[in-house]
Motif scaffolding. Structure first.
Motif, PDB file in Angstrom:
ATOM      1  N   SER A  97       0.856  -1.185   0.000  1.00 20.40           N
ATOM      2  CA  SER A  97       0.000   0.000   0.000  1.00 20.40           C
ATOM      3  C   SER A  97       0.892   1.235   0.000  1.00 20.40           C
ATOM      4  O   SER A  97       2.088   1.153   0.312  1.00 20.40           O
ATOM      5  CB  SER A  97      -0.893   0.009   1.242  1.00 20.40           C
ATOM      6  N   ALA A  98       0.308   2.388  -0.339  1.00 25.39           N
ATOM      7  CA  ALA A  98       1.081   3.635  -0.332  1.00 25.39           C
ATOM      8  C   ALA A  98       1.612   3.912   1.074  1.00 25.39           C
ATOM      9  O   ALA A  98       2.763   4.344   1.250  1.00 25.39           O
ATOM     10  CB  ALA A  98       0.216   4.790  -0.819  1.00 25.39           C
ATOM     11  N   LYS A  99       0.781   3.630   2.079  1.00 26.96           N
ATOM     12  CA  LYS A  99       1.178   3.866   3.469  1.00 26.96           C
ATOM     13  C   LYS A  99       2.348   2.963   3.857  1.00 26.96           C
ATOM     14  O   LYS A  99       3.324   3.424   4.471  1.00 26.96           O
ATOM     15  CB  LYS A  99      -0.018   3.583   4.396  1.00 26.96           C
ATOM     16  N   LYS A 100       2.296   1.687   3.464  1.00 25.63           N
ATOM     17  CA  LYS A 100       3.367   0.748   3.800  1.00 25.63           C
ATOM     18  C   LYS A 100       4.657   1.125   3.072  1.00 25.63           C
ATOM     19  O   LYS A 100       5.749   1.066   3.649  1.00 25.63           O
ATOM     20  CB  LYS A 100       2.944  -0.674   3.418  1.00 25.63           C
ATOM     21  N   THR A 101       4.532   1.533   1.817  1.00 17.22           N
ATOM     22  CA  THR A 101       5.711   1.942   1.048  1.00 17.22           C
ATOM     23  C   THR A 101       6.446   3.068   1.745  1.00 17.22           C
ATOM     24  O   THR A 101       7.678   3.032   1.897  1.00 17.22           O
ATOM     25  CB  THR A 101       5.301   2.388  -0.371  1.00 17.22           C
ATOM     26  N   MET A 102       5.699   4.082   2.193  1.00 18.39           N
ATOM     27  CA  MET A 102       6.329   5.234   2.838  1.00 18.39           C
ATOM     28  C   MET A 102       6.894   4.873   4.209  1.00 18.39           C
ATOM     29  O   MET A 102       7.933   5.405   4.622  1.00 18.39           O
ATOM     30  CB  MET A 102       5.331   6.384   2.960  1.00 18.39           C
ATOM     31  N   MET A 103       6.247   3.948   4.908  1.00 13.87           N
ATOM     32  CA  MET A 103       6.741   3.520   6.221  1.00 13.87           C
ATOM     33  C   MET A 103       8.082   2.793   6.080  1.00 13.87           C
ATOM     34  O   MET A 103       9.044   3.079   6.807  1.00 13.87           O
ATOM     35  CB  MET A 103       5.717   2.606   6.893  1.00 13.87           C
ATOM     36  N   VAL A 104       8.167   1.870   5.118  1.00 13.69           N
ATOM     37  CA  VAL A 104       9.409   1.116   4.907  1.00 13.69           C
ATOM     38  C   VAL A 104      10.497   2.031   4.358  1.00 13.69           C
ATOM     39  O   VAL A 104      11.663   1.943   4.757  1.00 13.69           O
ATOM     40  CB  VAL A 104       9.161  -0.082   3.965  1.00 13.69           C
ATOM     41  N   ALA A 105      10.125   2.938   3.438  1.00 20.05           N
ATOM     42  CA  ALA A 105      11.099   3.885   2.890  1.00 20.05           C
ATOM     43  C   ALA A 105      11.668   4.776   3.998  1.00 20.05           C
ATOM     44  O   ALA A 105      12.859   5.096   4.000  1.00 20.05           O
ATOM     45  CB  ALA A 105      10.449   4.738   1.802  1.00 20.05           C
ATOM     46  N   GLN A 106      10.828   5.160   4.958  1.00 23.61           N
ATOM     47  CA  GLN A 106      11.271   5.974   6.087  1.00 23.61           C
ATOM     48  C   GLN A 106      12.342   5.232   6.887  1.00 23.61           C
ATOM     49  O   GLN A 106      13.348   5.816   7.308  1.00 23.61           O
ATOM     50  CB  GLN A 106      10.082   6.316   6.992  1.00 23.61           C
ATOM     51  N   GLN A 107      12.135   3.934   7.080  1.00 21.35           N
ATOM     52  CA  GLN A 107      13.110   3.124   7.812  1.00 21.35           C
ATOM     53  C   GLN A 107      14.448   3.080   7.065  1.00 21.35           C
ATOM     54  O   GLN A 107      15.517   3.220   7.666  1.00 21.35           O
ATOM     55  CB  GLN A 107      12.567   1.700   7.989  1.00 21.35           C
ATOM     56  N   LEU A 108      14.391   2.920   5.740  1.00 21.61           N
ATOM     57  CA  LEU A 108      15.614   2.879   4.938  1.00 21.61           C
ATOM     58  C   LEU A 108      16.326   4.225   4.948  1.00 21.61           C
ATOM     59  O   LEU A 108      17.556   4.290   4.936  1.00 21.61           O
ATOM     60  CB  LEU A 108      15.280   2.474   3.491  1.00 21.61           C
ATOM     61  N   PHE A 109      15.547   5.296   4.977  1.00 17.37           N
ATOM     62  CA  PHE A 109      16.123   6.646   4.991  1.00 17.37           C
ATOM     63  C   PHE A 109      16.767   6.955   6.345  1.00 17.37           C
ATOM     64  O   PHE A 109      17.881   7.492   6.411  1.00 17.37           O
ATOM     65  CB  PHE A 109      15.026   7.670   4.686  1.00 17.37           C
ATOM     66  N   GLU A 110      16.071   6.608   7.428  1.00 15.96           N
ATOM     67  CA  GLU A 110      16.571   6.942   8.766  1.00 15.96           C
ATOM     68  C   GLU A 110      17.808   6.129   9.134  1.00 15.96           C
ATOM     69  O   GLU A 110      18.655   6.607   9.888  1.00 15.96           O
ATOM     70  CB  GLU A 110      15.464   6.722   9.799  1.00 15.96           C
ATOM     71  N   GLY A 111      17.920   4.917   8.606  1.00 14.90           N
ATOM     72  CA  GLY A 111      19.136   4.146   8.832  1.00 14.90           C
ATOM     73  C   GLY A 111      18.880   2.737   9.311  1.00 14.90           C
ATOM     74  O   GLY A 111      17.966   2.478  10.090  1.00 14.90           O
ATOM     75  N   ILE A 112      19.711   1.821   8.830  1.00 16.99           N
ATOM     76  CA  ILE A 112      19.651   0.406   9.201  1.00 16.99           C
ATOM     77  C   ILE A 112      20.994   0.015   9.817  1.00 16.99           C
ATOM     78  O   ILE A 112      22.056   0.427   9.340  1.00 16.99           O
ATOM     79  CB  ILE A 112      19.379  -0.468   7.951  1.00 16.99           C
ATOM     80  N   ASP A 113      20.954  -0.770  10.867  1.00 19.55           N
ATOM     81  CA  ASP A 113      22.177  -1.250  11.506  1.00 19.55           C
ATOM     82  C   ASP A 113      22.836  -2.295  10.599  1.00 19.55           C
ATOM     83  O   ASP A 113      22.301  -3.395  10.402  1.00 19.55           O
ATOM     84  CB  ASP A 113      21.841  -1.866  12.868  1.00 19.55           C
ATOM     85  N   LEU A 114      23.973  -1.956  10.027  1.00 13.81           N
ATOM     86  CA  LEU A 114      24.687  -2.852   9.113  1.00 13.81           C
ATOM     87  C   LEU A 114      25.885  -3.529   9.786  1.00 13.81           C
ATOM     88  O   LEU A 114      26.895  -3.815   9.155  1.00 13.81           O
ATOM     89  CB  LEU A 114      25.154  -2.085   7.871  1.00 13.81           C
ATOM     90  N   GLY A 115      25.764  -3.778  11.075  1.00 12.94           N
ATOM     91  CA  GLY A 115      26.826  -4.476  11.801  1.00 12.94           C
ATOM     92  C   GLY A 115      28.042  -3.590  11.979  1.00 12.94           C
ATOM     93  O   GLY A 115      27.961  -2.507  12.578  1.00 12.94           O
ATOM     94  N   LYS A 116      29.196  -3.995  11.449  1.00 14.20           N
ATOM     95  CA  LYS A 116      30.441  -3.243  11.608  1.00 14.20           C
ATOM     96  C   LYS A 116      30.377  -1.855  10.971  1.00 14.20           C
ATOM     97  O   LYS A 116      31.090  -0.945  11.383  1.00 14.20           O
ATOM     98  CB  LYS A 116      31.605  -4.030  11.007  1.00 14.20           C
ATOM     99  N   LYS A 117      29.526  -1.712   9.952  1.00  7.74           N
ATOM    100  CA  LYS A 117      29.402  -0.401   9.285  1.00  7.74           C
ATOM    101  C   LYS A 117      28.561   0.574  10.117  1.00  7.74           C
ATOM    102  O   LYS A 117      28.495   1.759   9.809  1.00  7.74           O
ATOM    103  CB  LYS A 117      28.777  -0.566   7.902  1.00  7.74           C
ATOM    104  N   GLY A 118      27.889   0.058  11.143  1.00  6.81           N
ATOM    105  CA  GLY A 118      27.049   0.909  11.978  1.00  6.81           C
ATOM    106  C   GLY A 118      25.707   1.210  11.320  1.00  6.81           C
ATOM    107  O   GLY A 118      25.349   0.628  10.284  1.00  6.81           O
ATOM    108  N   THR A 119      24.967   2.121  11.921  1.00  4.49           N
ATOM    109  CA  THR A 119      23.666   2.505  11.379  1.00  4.49           C
ATOM    110  C   THR A 119      23.869   3.404  10.161  1.00  4.49           C
ATOM    111  O   THR A 119      24.527   4.449  10.249  1.00  4.49           O
ATOM    112  CB  THR A 119      22.819   3.229  12.444  1.00  4.49           C
TER     113      THR A 119
END
Length: 433
Positions: A97-119
């Motif tokens: 859904s449009a709402k889900k797309t923006m929610m997941v995109a927000q998570q990708l934009f704000e940052g993901i913990d990539l282990g040694k690379k950090g958030t």
């Protein structure tokens, strides 16, 4: 818009029409052409008899070639995503859904913990209507493409894309912040939804910076004095961006070499019956596309507009398709009747543009509000004076009687849906679900 579309579907009248394809043979090669004109006009064939008459006519005729052209056609890659195109594609390809797309995109934009690379923020800002990208991002993509797919897959020069009419261009297009963070290499750090959306964004961005796909294209046009036929074939000779971003590259037949002015007789004629179709109901993706095209809303509001319609139960979704509810249709008809100037696509689009002009300093806020409020206050005064009649217009009569006073019960609408109420209100306040 959703209610207007539903009205068009209800009032649609199906019409029969026929198309005609003509088969030719030249040097052991078969090719087909479409009938595009009869006596210089678009064909209007509405019955099997008419179609058979045309078929028999064509089979008796000999056609001469009026045009034969071979050329190379380039298909340019799609631009990187903006908010609307991301929501459309995520709806179509991922069932988001449009709402889900923006929610997941927000998570990708704000940052993901990539282990040694950090958030790490994986994508640029996701509320944007601009397809532009920085020179640094363009150069990074070019180096990545050259090393991964070969120099021939890079663009010779950057593609200049047209700016859309209502675009504000405050932010770059939606793209990965680092093309070296390939989706498959960081998949273990992402949820399933995050991976799907990041892969979609990553692939589209890289494809947007790749060389065009190239086709060998052949066009032919034939006439006999009454009928005009056209044929076209297309064969992929260099995949370009389609190497990673699939498009329809299926070979579409072959037209052999024919001299202009040469005469050729048809081998066969195929007639096909069709019926006109009503306009399709909106999905979340196609609704976002229409909102953008009409200048309604902004990248930051598309998802919330759709969520509000669903939350208020003005529309419901069935198999990804949006239907107006009975409540939604009553609200739409009432508001359009009472506020015809305001509840109109052109008004909303114009208001969006004027708000942009205020932001840019081209128009004064108070001047716009005075102009708007004068019209609104007049309409609101009319509504207050006719409140009782307006309520009566949307209630339904029943054959039931009020158990308290004996007056007829009517169906009214409340905030939680329909309910039965005494028509003798306010003297009698009896209600039931």
């Amino acid at each position: 818009m959703i209610c207007e579309r539903e009205d068009k579907i209800r009032n649609f009248k199906e019409e029969e029409y026929w198309t005609v394809k003509v088969l030719f043979k030249k040097d052991s090669s078969d090719f087909t052409c479409d009938l595009v004109k009869i006596d210089g006009k678009k064909p209007e064939i509405s019955s099997e008899k008419q179609a058979n008459d045309v078929k028999n006519d064509i089979l008796k005729s000999a056609f001469h070639v009026t045009k034969y052209q071979k050329s190379k056609r380039k298909q340019q890659p799609p631009p990187p995503y903006i908010t609307s195109s991301l929501q459309i594609e995520a709806s179509r390809k991922l069932n988001f859904s449009a709402k889900k797309t923006m929610m997941v995109a927000q998570q990708l934009f704000e940052g993901i913990d990539l282990g040694k690379k950090g958030t790490t923020g994986l994508i640029t800002y996701m509320r944007t209507d601009s397809t532009r990208i920085s020179e640094k991002a363009r150069e990074s993509a070019k180096q990545f493409i050259a090393s991964t797919y070969g120099e021939e897959y890079t663009q010779e020069k950057a593609i200049r894309r047209k700016t859309k009419k209502f675009a504000q261009e405050a932010h770059e297009a939606i793209r990965p912040t680092n093309v070296r963070l390939m989706p498959q290499n960081i998949k273990q750090h992402l949820s399933n939804d995050q991976y799907k959306l990041y892969n979609l964004i990553f692939t589209r961005f890289i494809a947007s910076q790749m060389a065009p796909a190239i086709f060998d294209e052949t066009k032919i046009e034939l006439e006999d004095g009454k009928y005009t036929l056209k044929g076209k074939t297309s064969v992929l000779i260099f995949d370009g961006f389609s190497k990673i971003y699939p498009i329809d590259t299926k070979d579409k037949g072959h037209i052999p070499s024919i001299d202009k002015g040469e005469n050729i007789k048809p081998k066969d004629v195929e007639t096909v019956q069709h019926f006109t179709q009503p306009p399709a109901r909106y999905t979340e993706g196609t609704l976002v596309k229409e909102l953008e095209a009409k200048g309604i809303g902004r990248p930051s509001t598309y998802a919330s507009i759709i969520s509000r319609l669903l939350d208020k139960k003005y529309v419901i979704e069935k198999s990804k398709t949006m239907f107006p509810t009975e409540l939604g249709e009553i609200v739409e008809k009432t508001l359009v009747k009472l506020f015809p100037d305001i509840f109109h696509v052109q008004f909303t689009s114009k208001m969006e543009m004027e708000l942009d002009e205020i932001e840019e300093g081209k128009k004064k806020y108070l001047d716009l509000m005075r102009e708007f409020y004068a019209k609104l206050s007049e309409r609101m005064k009319n509504v207050e004076e006719n409140r009782a009649n307006i309520k009566k217009e949307i209630q339904e009569e029943t054959d039931k009687k009020c158990p308290k006073c004996g007056a007829p019960l009517v169906i009214k609408w409340g905030r939680f849906g329909k309910f039965l109420a005494c028509s003798n209100y306010p003297d009698c306040k009896y209600t039931e679900p």
